[in-house]
Structures are given as C-alpha cells and as structure tokens.
Scaffold this active site. Structure first.
Site, short mmCIF file in Angstrom:
data_model
loop_
_atom_site.label_atom_id
_atom_site.label_comp_id
_atom_site.label_asym_id
_atom_site.label_seq_id
_atom_site.Cartn_x
_atom_site.Cartn_y
_atom_site.Cartn_z
N ASP A 22 0.87 -1.17 0.00
CA ASP A 22 0.00 0.00 0.00
C ASP A 22 0.91 1.23 0.00
O ASP A 22 2.12 1.12 0.24
CB ASP A 22 -0.89 -0.05 1.25
CG ASP A 22 -1.67 1.23 1.48
OD1 ASP A 22 -2.38 1.65 0.56
OD2 ASP A 22 -1.54 1.81 2.57
N ASP B 206 -1.53 -0.57 6.04
CA ASP B 206 -1.73 0.04 7.36
C ASP B 206 -3.17 0.04 7.82
O ASP B 206 -3.46 0.56 8.91
CB ASP B 206 -1.22 1.49 7.35
CG ASP B 206 -2.13 2.42 6.56
OD1 ASP B 206 -2.40 2.12 5.38
OD2 ASP B 206 -2.58 3.44 7.11
N ASP C 87 -0.19 5.22 0.98
CA ASP C 87 -0.44 6.19 2.05
C ASP C 87 -0.53 5.51 3.41
O ASP C 87 -1.31 4.57 3.58
CB ASP C 87 -1.74 6.95 1.78
CG ASP C 87 -1.70 7.74 0.50
OD1 ASP C 87 -1.53 8.95 0.57
OD2 ASP C 87 -1.84 7.12 -0.57
#
Length: 219
Positions: free
Chosen positions: A9, A167, A11
């Site tokens: 991922d 995240d 961001d």
C-alpha cells in the site's frame, strides 16, 4: 509457503501524505465557506480513495453542496500540492531496497494513479516497482479482492503467492478476501477501533521491524 512477490500500500504504509492531503481538503472546504479540518482528522479519513475522502470531509456539510464538484475541486488542489510535504517514512527506502533484491514488488493504492505516479517519480521509486496500480486504474479498488488478483496475475503469480503490506483494515480485508498474506504496519492512519481489529496478526511497529519480518520470510 515462500512468497513470490510483495505488494505495498502507499499512504500510511510507505509515505506520510497527510500534510498535503490536509492542505487540499482545507482549500476545498475554504472555497465552500466551511471551517478547517485538522491533519489528525483528515488522516482518519484516508484509505478508500479520493471520493470517499471528500465525502467524509464534507460529512457535516449541507446536502446542496455538490459532492462531485467538491471532488473535482479537491483533486485540482491536490494535484498542485501532492509532492509539497509528503515524505517517505524514515527507514522505508531501506525496506524497499532490500525487498526489491529478493522479490518483484508492486504498489496497490486507492490514490488516483496520476498523483501516485507523480509521487513515485518524486521519491525516485519508479524502478523499484514492477507494477503500480492506483484507485482509478481498474474498475474496482480495495478492498475488492480483484485488485490484488489483478496485481498478482500481472506479475505472473496466484494471489496466494503474494504478501500485501498495509496500514488499514481496507488492506487487511483485501488480502483476506484474495487469500493472500498480510503484514500490518502499525505506524499508519488506522484509528483506535481499527487498530484493535488489526491486532493479533503479523505486524510491524517500525520500518526496521518490517525489514526484519520480510527478511525472515522464506525464499
């Protein structure tokens, strides 16, 4: 099973983009006569693409405010500032360098591909990733497992052969639905409730711990 590829991922996992996303949201809201939102608040809205971010940022705004127009305004502002203050988390460059020496790497993000490409080039990461897929690259976006299936297929593997590093619950749900491995990085944008849901699996508190986890994976 030894992973055949690692998918990241963007961001909250590799980069902290909150300052620039917040600035674009502030400019959008100011043009609508709305009060500012803090960086912490905006951070909690990130993860499901620009449209959802704008919807969340306008949750209390009058219904007559056009959300599509606000989205277009936000994207225009973000295109201007997306590389202004966004930085890779400390230690992430080393993680990517060491991982790319062992596996093909891909990037799977819900960020629009135009801004994703600008950031990848700005950070000097273009050569590290075999494939970069943004939130508008496909007909679906995370947590739809077809996003990860597409990435795996383009790399020449099955989804069960890849590990997704992210995240958020969006990333965790994507990996689970696709039958892929998952590593949660704890330094991202997940809120308290989301963190409780993500706890208990493979996780890394710092980029150094992530590097250790990846180094321990069989090859």
């Amino acid at each position: 099973m030894a992973p055949a590829a690692i998918v990241f991922d963007l961001d909250g996992t590799l980069i902290d983009s909150r300052p620039d996303l917040t600035l674009a949201i502030q400019r959008m809201r100011a043009a609508l006569g709305l009060s500012a939102r803090s960086e912490v608040e905006v951070g909690g809205m990130i993860g499901e693409g620009a449209r959802v971010l704008v919807e969340r940022a306008l949750a209390e705004a009058p219904a007559e405010i056009s959300r599509p127009a606000a989205l277009a305004d936000f994207l225009a502002h973000y295109a201007e500032v997306c590389t202004r203050a966004t930085r890779a988390y400390e230690g992430i460059a080393a993680v990517l360098d060491s991982a790319s020496a062992r596996w093909p790497l891909a990037l799977l993000t819900n960020k629009p591909i135009a801004m994703t490409d600008r950031l990848i080039d700005h950070l000097g990461w273009r050569e590290l990733f075999r494939l970069v897929v943004g939130g508008d690259s496909l007909a679906w976006r995370k947590p739809d497992p077809r996003t990860l299936a597409h990435v795996a297929s383009e790399l020449g593997f099955e989804t069960g052969e890849v590990v997704l590093v992210g995240d958020s619950r969006i990333d965790a749900e994507t990996a689970a639905a696709a039958g892929a491995g998952f590593i949660w990085v704890e330094w991202g944008y997940a809120g308290p409730e989301e963190r409780r849901r993500l706890a208990g699996g493979n996780s890394a508190r710092t980029p150094a711990e992530l590097a250790s986890l990846l180094a321990a994976l069989p090859q």
